[in-house]
Structures are given as structure tokens and as C-alpha cells.
Design a protein around this motif. Structure first.
Motif, PDB file in Angstrom:
ATOM      1  N   TYR A 535      14.886  11.966 -12.764  1.00 18.44           N
ATOM      2  CA  TYR A 535      15.214  11.467 -11.823  1.00 18.44           C
ATOM      3  C   TYR A 535      15.700   9.914 -11.934  1.00 18.44           C
ATOM      4  CZ  TYR A 535      10.761   8.925 -11.986  1.00 18.44           C
ATOM      5  OH  TYR A 535       9.587   8.333 -12.582  1.00 18.44           O
ATOM      6  N   GLU A 537      16.356   5.972  -9.831  1.00 19.98           N
ATOM      7  CA  GLU A 537      15.890   5.122  -8.537  1.00 19.98           C
ATOM      8  C   GLU A 537      16.873   3.709  -8.605  1.00 19.98           C
ATOM      9  OE1 GLU A 537      11.408   6.217  -7.607  1.00 19.98           O
ATOM     10  OE2 GLU A 537      11.614   4.761  -8.923  1.00 19.98           O
ATOM     11  N   ILE A 595      24.215   8.931   2.121  1.00 22.57           N
ATOM     12  CA  ILE A 595      22.830   8.527   1.466  1.00 22.57           C
ATOM     13  C   ILE A 595      22.927   6.878   0.856  1.00 22.57           C
ATOM     14  CG2 ILE A 595      21.009   8.810  -0.309  1.00 22.57           C
ATOM     15  CD1 ILE A 595      20.831  10.706   1.996  1.00 22.57           C
ATOM     16  N   ASN A 596      24.125   6.787   0.053  1.00 23.18           N
ATOM     17  CA  ASN A 596      24.380   5.319  -0.498  1.00 23.18           C
ATOM     18  C   ASN A 596      24.395   4.379   0.551  1.00 23.18           C
ATOM     19  OD1 ASN A 596      25.021   7.535  -2.451  1.00 23.18           O
ATOM     20  ND2 ASN A 596      25.375   5.452  -3.819  1.00 23.18           N
ATOM     21  N   CYS A 599      20.745   3.840   2.092  1.00 25.50           N
ATOM     22  CA  CYS A 599      20.058   3.177   1.323  1.00 25.50           C
ATOM     23  C   CYS A 599      20.363   1.718   0.838  1.00 25.50           C
ATOM     24  CB  CYS A 599      19.411   4.083   0.432  1.00 25.50           C
ATOM     25  SG  CYS A 599      18.665   5.816   0.926  1.00 25.50           S
ATOM     26  N   PRO A 632      15.469   5.318  -2.390  1.00 30.09           N
ATOM     27  CA  PRO A 632      15.504   6.730  -2.536  1.00 30.09           C
ATOM     28  C   PRO A 632      15.041   7.258  -3.969  1.00 30.09           C
ATOM     29  CG  PRO A 632      17.883   5.734  -2.521  1.00 30.09           C
ATOM     30  CD  PRO A 632      16.557   4.698  -2.583  1.00 30.09           C
ATOM     31  N   ARG A 633      14.751   8.410  -4.289  1.00 24.32           N
ATOM     32  CA  ARG A 633      14.465   8.843  -5.535  1.00 24.32           C
ATOM     33  C   ARG A 633      15.617  10.151  -5.490  1.00 24.32           C
ATOM     34  NH1 ARG A 633       9.268  10.134  -8.833  1.00 24.32           N
ATOM     35  NH2 ARG A 633       9.264   7.984  -8.725  1.00 24.32           N
ATOM     36  N   HIS A 634      16.483  10.047  -6.451  1.00 25.94           N
ATOM     37  CA  HIS A 634      17.435  11.125  -6.780  1.00 25.94           C
ATOM     38  C   HIS A 634      16.609  12.142  -7.611  1.00 25.94           C
ATOM     39  CE1 HIS A 634      20.666  13.251  -8.635  1.00 25.94           C
ATOM     40  NE2 HIS A 634      21.624  12.929  -7.910  1.00 25.94           N
ATOM     41  N   TYR A 688      17.407  14.430  -2.719  1.00 26.91           N
ATOM     42  CA  TYR A 688      17.117  13.065  -2.423  1.00 26.91           C
ATOM     43  C   TYR A 688      15.801  12.936  -1.607  1.00 26.91           C
ATOM     44  CZ  TYR A 688      21.530  10.776  -3.699  1.00 26.91           C
ATOM     45  OH  TYR A 688      22.569  10.209  -4.560  1.00 26.91           O
ATOM     46  N   ILE A 690      13.583  10.076   0.301  1.00 30.13           N
ATOM     47  CA  ILE A 690      13.554   8.657   0.990  1.00 30.13           C
ATOM     48  C   ILE A 690      12.274   8.637   1.806  1.00 30.13           C
ATOM     49  CG2 ILE A 690      14.873   7.288   2.177  1.00 30.13           C
ATOM     50  CD1 ILE A 690      17.427   8.956   1.621  1.00 30.13           C
TER      51      ILE A 690
END
Length: 721
Positions: A535, A537, A595-596, A599, A632-634, A688, A690
Motif C-alpha cells: 500500500y 499513503e 480521489i486525488n 484528498c 487515503p490509503r491506496h 482506496y 479513506i
């Protein structure tokens, strides 16, 4: 003969023939009736165009008459008015005066009434200024004709006024003719179709006038009528069409303005005329003002024209570029490289054009030049070198070309950093496995990282702890092709960099770099040495480590001469400081712009579109363009089994039910067979997570990994459905 010359000579011929028509008709009309000659010449010309249109379009040649009768009627009225009035005016005035007045009145009228006649057709200020000057010079010409200061001498007040009035009406009718022709063209009718229906009224009116003319002299007028049909309509329009094919419309318009000058030169051949200084000065003045107005309009249209940006290989994240460019009032042209990533499919839409590159840079650049492309950018790794070479060929903003291979070849990349005095990983490239092993033993130590020289996405990136592993991995890499279908002819070995790994996505313009985001990677090293994504972040832009990594990244971009476009740079923060893992002169993969923006306040895709479409606005942005709004965490999905299958939508519902779930991208449709995840290509997708609560994200991450234990199993209940 050059491409431009092939267009310039025909339009000069057109202007010359227009002058010949004015002088010839002016002489003929002293003894023969203008209406008789007009009836003959336009009947012949109308038959020619109707015949040619029928051959090309069949019964469809009359479609404009059926579907847009008002525009066709207006076109016929203005055509008849323009030609008949100019022919009669030649009976009274000096041909050069007639030509320049009828030519000049058209832009004057369109400048003053164009907005009313054509909605959304704003008038340029310079056009108004030129129109005022033209009007003043028309007044001067009128005075010269009335007072006998023209080439035809003293013709009397009444004849001069009638001649000027007819020339003015001709110009006004020509302006209307342009407007109504444009309307038909905008409704999808070809020039052949429009030309086939524009002379009906002219023919009827002129023959009706012949019927009431006391001495029409039809027989005597057959010869001049045929001559005028050829030299005033058929041949000039053919020459004009050739010129339009080869040069810009502005160039054509400017060269047409040579007509009155040619006319003055030809007046010396007519014994009844002499070159009048007043006419000469006024003609030259009006010609200059027409040129000024045309240039002003051309520049305004260029400023108002949407920018066109070419994207080479719009795969992965670059598939979002057409929409991002459209949001900035720009259009996207797609260029397909010969060897795109074999694991990616094209999903983008909304291209203004799609160009296939077949290996000829000059030909592809010519195609982009015809499409008015203002910049070429790489969408995916496979498009990096092609984008660079096309930019250099076109002369558009691009990257430095003293060592372009350093932006693709990872060994050359390290050498560029070394030459710039930047920290870099110890590296060797060789096809000889024994040379790699000897280097590891004597100079580097264990472990070492082996990878292809010019691939991407963790393709065959393996950490080797000893000679046996090096031999196995070396053999596997040499026996395979990279992600772009190219055979691996050598293997890159690098020192193993220990530390925290980051990636920095940037957008550059003219060497000024803007950071779109900084994320920290968390990766897994599998038992067989493969390294996979777990992942990642985002990091706060004011985090001290992020600041160090960002500063180093911008130095790397300078060393690799990445001056325009996107950059995706992976950096290991080691004990000795930041060290480059690798850098791509393109967008970072696996992005979801929405998403970008949610966040980070922006996205690399949006910044790249802004830099290409509105560079001045982009330049006003801070060097660090993002801010951390949410965390977020991808999460990269990992299939732990050898023979898995892409889960059905019902099975994925368990992931969507996680409290911090925000977005999911799956690499394949349900039921698609999966192999065990060993790199980016074999990952099933990503999710993702969040939440404002980091504990919730952590808990959901662990729950996701638990779900994956059975998610890809063919025997799972959801799969059996």
C-alpha cells in the motif's frame, strides 16, 4: 517545388485573373451589354458546376435547396446582386477602383454587421479601425471619380456616383454571400453542392434583363461571355481550391489583395485608361488596411482556437487526459506508438484525432502539424521517447535532447545522475551473468537487485541474495521480453537500497517543476525475491523527509532534462540521503484524479492538462501544488494463490462494505483467470480507503487482507455462482 510554393503560385494566379477580368470586362462593356454577357457566362459556369456536382453527388446535389431553401434563396440573391452590380459598375469606373471598392466594402460590412449576421462572431477591434480607414479611402475614391481624377477621366457626377454605388452594393452583396455560404457549409454541405445551387437566380435575372434590353447583341456577346465564364468563375475557383489545399487561409486572403495592384498594371494596356496617382495611392492604402484587418482576425482566431495537445499512448492514468484537457478548453489528439505496453488496453475516448505512428518521425510530425498540435506529451512509458522526438521535430515545448535515452534506459539514467553530481545507486548492466556475480562479490556486496534495462511496473524486479539466485533471475530476464514486447538483451544489477521509499509525481513547464503529490511506498518482498506493492499513503508537503525527497527529485528532473510534461520519480530515503530508484518522464500509474482532488486538492492529471492548455495560469501555481486534505490509503490487491480467478461482483461487496471504502479499480472482468501476484501486472487491482480516523483505515486494511485469503479462490461460494 516546396509545399508553400505549390499554394502561393495558384492564388497569385487567381488574383491576376481577377484583375484581368476587371480590365477586360471594363473594356468589353463599353460596347456590349453587361447583362447579356453575364447571362451567357453564368449559364455556362452554372452548367459546369451543376454537372460536376451531379457526377460527384448524384441527386444529393440539390439537397441544400430542399432542406435549407431560405439560405439558398439568400445565396442566389446575393450572388446575382454581387456580380450584376460589379459588371455594371465597370461601365462607369476605373477597373482598379471597382475592384478595390468591392473588395474593401466586404470586410467593412462584416466588421460592422458580422455579429448580427452570425451569432457568436465577435468583431476584432483592429477590424473596426481598418474598416474606418477603408471607408475614408472609399470616400476619397468617390471624390476622385466624381472630379475626374481617376484613370477614366471626367465621366460626370451622375456616372461617378452610380459607378461607386454599384461597386459598394457589390461589396455588400459579397459580404452577405460569404455569410450564407458559411451557413450552408456549417450545415454539412460540400463546396460542390453549394456551387451547384448558387447561380439559378443569376441566370434567370440576367436572361430576363436580356429580354427587355433594346439591343442585347446575344450573338456578338457569345465570345466574351464564354471568355468570362472561363476566366472569372471556373478557372479562378479551381486555382483558389489548389491554393487553399497547400497554404493557410490567411495567406490566401492576403495574396488575393494583390488583385487591385495587378489591375492598375493592366490598365496600361487599355488605351482609354491612364494610371491615376490618386487611384494608385487609395488602392494601395485600402489593400494595406484589408491586410491589417485579415491579420488581426487571424490572430484573434488563433487566440480563441482551442489548444490541441497530442498524447502519446493514453493508457492507464493518461486515459483521464482527454476529459482533463476538455475541462481546460483544449482538445486531445492521440498518437499510438508502435510498441505500447502489452498488458494495457486503451480505454480513453474523446480524441479530436487518432494518429498511428509507423516509425517515420517526419510523417507523424507533419500529421500533427496539420492538426495544429501545440504540444506533445507522453501518456505512458511506451510513449516517452516518441513524445520527445516529435516535440523536437515540431519545435514545440519538450525535454532536453542531448541524452534522451536516459529517460528510458535505467543504466543511462544512473550515468546522468552521476554526471550531475547527484546521489545514485551503484549499477552495472551486462548480458554476462558471471560479470554481474563478480561485480556483486567484489564491488557491491549482497543482496543486489536485478531488473530489465527499460521496463516498468516492477516487471522482473527481483532481490537476489547470492550467485545462484542471480543466475536463475538473469536467465529468466534474458529469455523474456519487457512490457513493450522488446527482447531483453542485457540485465541491470543495482545495489540494494535500504530505507523508506517514496514516489513524487510532478508536472514541469520550461524547466520549472511543480509537485503534484508525494506518497510513501510500503512494499513486500516475496520469498522468491520479487518485490510487490502492498500500500502507499500521501505525505504532508511540509514533512521534513518529504521536503528532502522533493528537493532531490527536482534535481533528478534537471539531470534527466525533463523540462516539460509529467514525471513519476521513485526515491529511497537511505542513511546517506535520498537516492533514485528510477524516474519516468510520464504520469504515475494507477491514479484516480477524483480521489486525488478530494484528498490532495489537485491531481497530476489536472496539473498536466493545465500546463499544456493554460501555461500562464499553471506558472502562477506554487512549486508544491498539493495540500493534505484527507489521508487515503491506496491498497494494492494481492492474489496469494497460483490458480485464482477474478471475483464476481457479489464477492467484491465485502470490500465495498468496509467503513472506509472509497473506490475500487479491478484489472480484469469477473471470471478472468489470475496467477499469483508477483508484480504490478499480476495484481488484481487496487482499493482506496479513506477516513478521518486512521485507526479505522488500519482496521479495514487488515480486514481486506483477511477477505483476500478466499477472494480469488475458484472454490469460494461466490465463485461457484
Amino acid at each position: 517545388m516546396s509545399h508553400t510554393a505549390r499554394g502561393v503560385y495558384p492564388v497569385i494566379g487567381y488574383a491576376f485573373m481577377t484583375a484581368v477580368v476587371n480590365v477586360y470586362a471594363g473594356a468589353v462593356f463599353q460596347t456590349l451589354s453587361p447583362v447579356t454577357i453575364a447571362a451567357i457566362s453564368f449559364t455556362l459556369a452554372g452548367l459546369v458546376f451543376l454537372t460536376l456536382g451531379t457526377i460527384r453527388l448524384g441527386p444529393g446535389v440539390l439537397d441544400p435547396l430542399r432542406s435549407h431553401p431560405r439560405e439558398v434563396l439568400a445565396l442566389n440573391v446575393t450572388t446575382a446582386a454581387a456580380w450584376l452590380t460589379v459588371l455594371f459598375s465597370l461601365k462607369y469606373l476605373e477597373p482598379a477602383v471597382v475592384g478595390v471598392i468591392s473588395l474593401a466594402v466586404t470586410p467593412v460590412f462584416l466588421a460592422l454587421a458580422g455579429t448580427w449576421l452570425r451569432r457568436g462572431h465577435p468583431v476584432v477591434l483592429a477590424e473596426i479601425g481598418a474598416s474606418v480607414g477603408i471607408f475614408a479611402l472609399i470616400v476619397v475614391l468617390t471624390w476622385g471619380s466624381v472630379t475626374g481624377h481617376s484613370a477614366v477621366g471626367d465621366i460626370g457626377f451622375r456616372s461617378a456616383v452610380v459607378g461607386v454605388a454599384l461597386a459598394v452594393v457589390s461589396g455588400l452583396a459579397s459580404a452577405g454571400n460569404i455569410v450564407f455560404s458559411k451557413r450552408l457549409s456549417e450545415n454539412g454541405y460540400s463546396p460542390s453542392s453549394v456551387m451547384s445551387v448558387r447561380f439559378f437566380l443569376m441566370i434567370v435575372v440576367s436572361w430576363a434583363a436580356v429580354g427587355v434590353t433594346p439591343r442585347p447583341a446575344v450573338v456578338e456577346s457569345l465570345g466574351p461571355g464564354l471568355v468570362l465564364a472561363v476566366i472569372s468563375v471556373v478557372v479562378p475557383l479551381y486555382l483558389l481550391q489548389i491554393s487553399v489545399k497547400h497554404v493557410e487561409p490567411t495567406t490566401v486572403s492576403l495574396l488575393i489583395c494583390l488583385g487591385p495592384a495587378f489591375t492598375i498594371g493592366l490598365e496600361s494596356l487599355d488605351p482609354r485608361l491612364h494610371v491615376a496617382p490618386l487611384s494608385l495611392l487609395a488602392v494601395l492604402g485600402i489593400t494595406v488596411l484589408v491586410a491589417v484587418g485579415v491579420l488581426a482576425r487571424h490572430r484573434a482566431e488563433i487566440r480563441a482556437r482551442p489548444r490541441r495537445v497530442a498524447v502519446v499512448d493514453a493508457y492507464s492514468t493518461a486515459s483521464h487526459l482527454p476529459a482533463a484537457l476538455a475541462a481546460q478548453d483544449a482538445e486531445c489528439v492521440h498518437v499510438r506508438s508502435p510498441r505500447p505496453d502489452v498488458h494495457l488496453t486503451l480505454t480513453a475516448a474523446g480524441f479530436a484525432a487518432d494518429v498511428q505512428h509507423d516509425g517515420d518521425i517526419t510523417a507523424t510530425a507533419a500529421a500533427l502539424r496539420r492538426l495544429r498540435v501545440s504540444q506533445v506529451i507522453a501518456g505512458a512509458e511506451s510513449g516517452v521517447l516518441l513524445a520527445d522526438h516529435l516535440s523536437a521535430e515540431l519545435g514545440t515545448p519538450g525535454n532536453g535532447m542531448s541524452r534522451p535515452a536516459a529517460r528510458r534506459n535505467k543504466h543511462d539514467m544512473v550515468l546522468a545522475l552521476r554526471d550531475a553530481g547527484l546521489a545514485h545507486a551503484a549499477t552495472i548492466v551486462s548480458a554476462d551473468v558471471d560479470e554481474l556475480i563478480a561485480w556483486a562479490r567484489t564491488e557491491n556486496g549482497w543482496p543486489v537487485v536485478l531488473k530489465p534495462v527499460a521496463s516498468a511496473g516492477t516487471d522482473n524486479v527481483v532481490v537476489c541474495s547470492g550467485p545462484d539466485e542471480v543466475r536463475e533471475v538473469h536467465q529468466r530476464i534474458m529469455a523474456s521480453a519487457d512490457r513493450y514486447g522488446q527482447a531483453n538483451t542485457a540485465v541491470l544489477a543495482q545495489e540494494f537500497l535500504a530505507g523508506d521509499e517514496y514516489f513524487v509525481n510532478t508536472v514541469s513547464r520550461e524547466g520549472r517543476h511543480h509537485t503534484a503529490e508525494i506518497w510513501r511506498y510500503y512494499k513486500r518482498r516475496l520469498p522468491d525475491g520479487h518485490v510487490i506493492f502492498d500500500y502507499h499513503e500521501p505525505q504532508s508537503p511540509d514533512d521534513p523527509d518529504a521536503v528532502r525527497v522533493e528537493r532531490y527529485t527536482h534535481q533528478v528532473l534537471d539531470a534527466l532534462q525533463i523540462r516539460n510534461g509529467a514525471g513519476h520519480t521513485e526515491v529511497m530515503l537511505t542513511e546517506r540521503g535520498p537516492v533514485l530508484v528510477e524516474c519516468g518522464a510520464r504520469l504515475g500509474g494507477g491514479q484516480v484524479p477524483e480521489i486525488n482532488v478530494r484528498c490532495l486538492g489537485t491531481s497530476q492529471v489536472d496539473l498536466l492538462a493545465l500546463a499544456a492548455a493554460k501555461p500562464a495560469e499553471f506558472d502562477r501555481l506554487p512549486r508544491t501544488a498539493y495540500r493534505l486534505l484527507q489521508r487515503p490509503r491506496h491498497v494494492s490487491l494481492i492474489n496469494p494463490i497460483d490458480h485464482g480467478v477474478m471475483p464476481a461482483d457479489e464477492a467484491l461487496a465485502a470490500l465495498r462494505a468496509l467503513p472506509s471504502y472509497a473506490y475500487m479499480v479491478m484489472a480484469h472482468p469477473p471470471g478472468h483467470p489470475l496467477t499469483r501476484t508477483i508484480d504490478v501486472v499480476t495484481s488484481p487491482g487496487f482499493v482506496y480507503l479513506i477516513s478521518d480516523d486512521p485507526d479505522q483505515v488500519l482496521a479495514d486494511y487488515h480486514q481486506l487482507r483477511q477477505i483476500e485469503h478466499r477472494l480469488y479462490d475458484r472454490s469460494a461460494p461466490a465463485m461457484r455462482r
